[in-house]
Motif scaffolding. Sequence first.
Motif, short mmCIF file in Angstrom:
data_model
loop_
_atom_site.label_atom_id
_atom_site.label_comp_id
_atom_site.label_asym_id
_atom_site.label_seq_id
_atom_site.Cartn_x
_atom_site.Cartn_y
_atom_site.Cartn_z
N MET A 1 -12.00 -6.20 6.36
CA MET A 1 -10.79 -6.48 5.58
C MET A 1 -10.83 -5.66 4.29
O MET A 1 -11.76 -5.77 3.50
N PHE A 2 -9.82 -4.82 4.09
CA PHE A 2 -9.73 -3.99 2.88
C PHE A 2 -8.97 -4.75 1.80
O PHE A 2 -7.90 -5.31 2.05
N LYS A 3 -9.51 -4.72 0.59
CA LYS A 3 -8.85 -5.36 -0.56
C LYS A 3 -8.16 -4.29 -1.41
O LYS A 3 -8.80 -3.36 -1.87
N ILE A 4 -6.85 -4.45 -1.59
CA ILE A 4 -6.05 -3.49 -2.35
C ILE A 4 -5.64 -4.13 -3.68
O ILE A 4 -4.90 -5.11 -3.71
N GLN A 5 -6.13 -3.56 -4.76
CA GLN A 5 -5.77 -4.03 -6.11
C GLN A 5 -4.54 -3.25 -6.56
O GLN A 5 -4.53 -2.01 -6.53
N LYS A 6 -3.49 -3.96 -6.96
CA LYS A 6 -2.28 -3.25 -7.41
C LYS A 6 -2.03 -3.52 -8.89
O LYS A 6 -2.25 -4.62 -9.39
N TYR A 7 -1.59 -2.48 -9.57
CA TYR A 7 -1.16 -2.57 -10.95
C TYR A 7 0.26 -2.04 -11.03
O TYR A 7 0.71 -1.27 -10.18
N ASP A 16 3.86 -4.39 2.12
CA ASP A 16 3.84 -5.28 3.28
C ASP A 16 3.74 -4.54 4.61
O ASP A 16 3.55 -5.17 5.66
N VAL A 17 3.85 -3.22 4.60
CA VAL A 17 3.67 -2.47 5.84
C VAL A 17 2.20 -2.42 6.24
O VAL A 17 1.88 -2.11 7.39
N LEU A 18 1.31 -2.72 5.31
CA LEU A 18 -0.12 -2.73 5.63
C LEU A 18 -0.43 -3.93 6.53
O LEU A 18 -0.03 -5.06 6.22
N ASP A 21 -3.96 -8.21 9.12
CA ASP A 21 -5.30 -8.49 9.65
C ASP A 21 -6.35 -7.51 9.12
O ASP A 21 -7.56 -7.70 9.33
N LEU A 22 -5.90 -6.44 8.43
CA LEU A 22 -6.83 -5.46 7.89
C LEU A 22 -6.84 -5.42 6.37
O LEU A 22 -7.80 -4.91 5.78
N TYR A 23 -5.78 -5.94 5.72
CA TYR A 23 -5.64 -5.76 4.28
C TYR A 23 -5.34 -7.06 3.56
O TYR A 23 -4.59 -7.91 4.05
N ASN A 294 -4.37 5.90 5.55
CA ASN A 294 -5.02 6.92 6.39
C ASN A 294 -6.47 7.15 5.99
O ASN A 294 -7.33 7.38 6.84
N PHE A 295 -6.73 7.07 4.68
CA PHE A 295 -8.11 7.28 4.24
C PHE A 295 -9.00 6.10 4.60
O PHE A 295 -10.11 6.28 5.11
N LEU A 296 -8.52 4.89 4.34
CA LEU A 296 -9.36 3.72 4.59
C LEU A 296 -9.61 3.51 6.09
O LEU A 296 -10.72 3.16 6.49
N GLU A 297 -8.60 3.79 6.91
CA GLU A 297 -8.73 3.52 8.35
C GLU A 297 -9.31 4.70 9.13
O GLU A 297 -9.98 4.51 10.14
#
Length: 388
Positions: A1-7, A16-18, A21-23, A294-297
Motif C-alpha cells: 500500500m503506497f501512502k501519498i502525502q498531499k499539500y 481518486d483515480v489511484l 487497494d494500492l494507495y 507509473n514510478f511507484l508501480e
Amino acid sequence: MFKIQKYNNIMQEILDVLPKDLYEQGENFENPDAIILRSFNLLNYELPENLKAIARAGAGVNNIPVERCTEKGIVVFNTPGANANAVKELVLASLFLSSRKINAGINWAKSLKGKGEEVAKLVEKGKSNFEGPEIKGKKLGILGLGHIGVLVANAAAALGMEVIGYDPYISVDAAWQLSQNVKKATSLDNLLATSDYITIHIPLDKNTKGMINREKFALMKKGIKIINMARGGLVVNEHLLEAIENGTVSCYVTDFPEDELLDNENIIPIPHLGASTPESEENCAVMAVDELKNFLEKGTIKNSVNFPDCELPYSGGIRLLVANINIPNMVGQITTILASNNINISGMINAHKGNTGYNILDVEGDVTEEILQNIKAIDGVTMVRLIK
C-alpha cells in the motif's frame, strides 16, 4: 500500500483515480511513499526515510530541496507543458497591454467618475494620451523555445508578427512543432538588438540569473517592450529601471511583482497569474499523479528534474530499481551480485542524467533482502527498490 502525502489544493477527483487497494491519500502521514504538491515549501522539510518521489504540479521546483533528494535517491517530478497554454494566453494579453496602454487608459477612464455628461467629451479629448501601435508586422523576439515559447511563437506568427526565436538547447520535438514562419536568431545579442518586443521563457538557474542586465539593455532598440512570464530573477531590476529612465524600455510586463517595480508607470505588474486557470491546475495535477503512479508501480521515470527519463515495458514480474552516482562499473557490480545468486536478468535499461544514474532490471529468481542489502552496500548506490 503506497501512502501519498498531499499539500495545497490538489483536486480530489484527480487523486481518486489511484486504485484504492494500492494507495492511501492524506495530509498527515509521518512516513509517506510520495508527496504531491504545488507551492508548499519543502526546503526545510525533514525527508522521511520511506519517501521515494515528490511530484510538483507545476514547472518550477524552487520549493523542493532537489539536491538533498538526489543524494537520498528520491525522484523529483515536475509537469512541463501542462500549464503552457495558460501562460501563452497571458503573454498574448501582455503584448496588447504593453502596446496599447490599455491598463493606463482604463484607470484614467475610471477617474472620470462624477463628471456626468462631460465624460464622453473628456474621453474623446483625452484618448490620444493612450495611443499605441498595433502588433501586426512588428518583430517579436522569443528567448527560450520550450513548451510555452513554441506556443507563443506560433500564436504571434498567426497574428501577423515577425517572430524570431533563440534557444541553443531546443529539443527536436519543439523544433518540429514550430511554425515555418518562425525564424532562428543567429545569437542572443542579435535577437535583443533587432526585436521590437521580447518575451522571456527560460528557467532561472545559476547560469541565467540576471542575464537581462545593463549590458543587454544597451543592445536593445529604443522603446522596446519586454514581457517576463518566466522568473523575476532573470532581469536585474536596478538595470531595468535605468533602461526605462533612459527610454530604452517603454514597457515591462512581469508576472513577478517586486516592491521596487510597483510605482513605475512603465511597468505592468501581474500577480503571478500565468498558470492560474482551472484548466491549467487540472492538467498539472493529472500529469503529476500519472508520473507518481507509473514510478511507484513500474519504476518508470518521465519528467524528472533530477533523474533521467527511463522506461522499460513491464510484464508484471519482479523488477529491481537501482539509483546510483554516475561512475564507472556500477552496472557491472550490480549484475555480478545478481549472477552470483543465480538471478537471471530478462530485461534491463540504464540511463543517466548529469551525475545520477538509474537502472531498471527485470529479473527471474528469488531476490532476497540480503541481496538487496548487498546492492545497497555498493559504494555510490543511493536507492534500491524491488517491485513484485
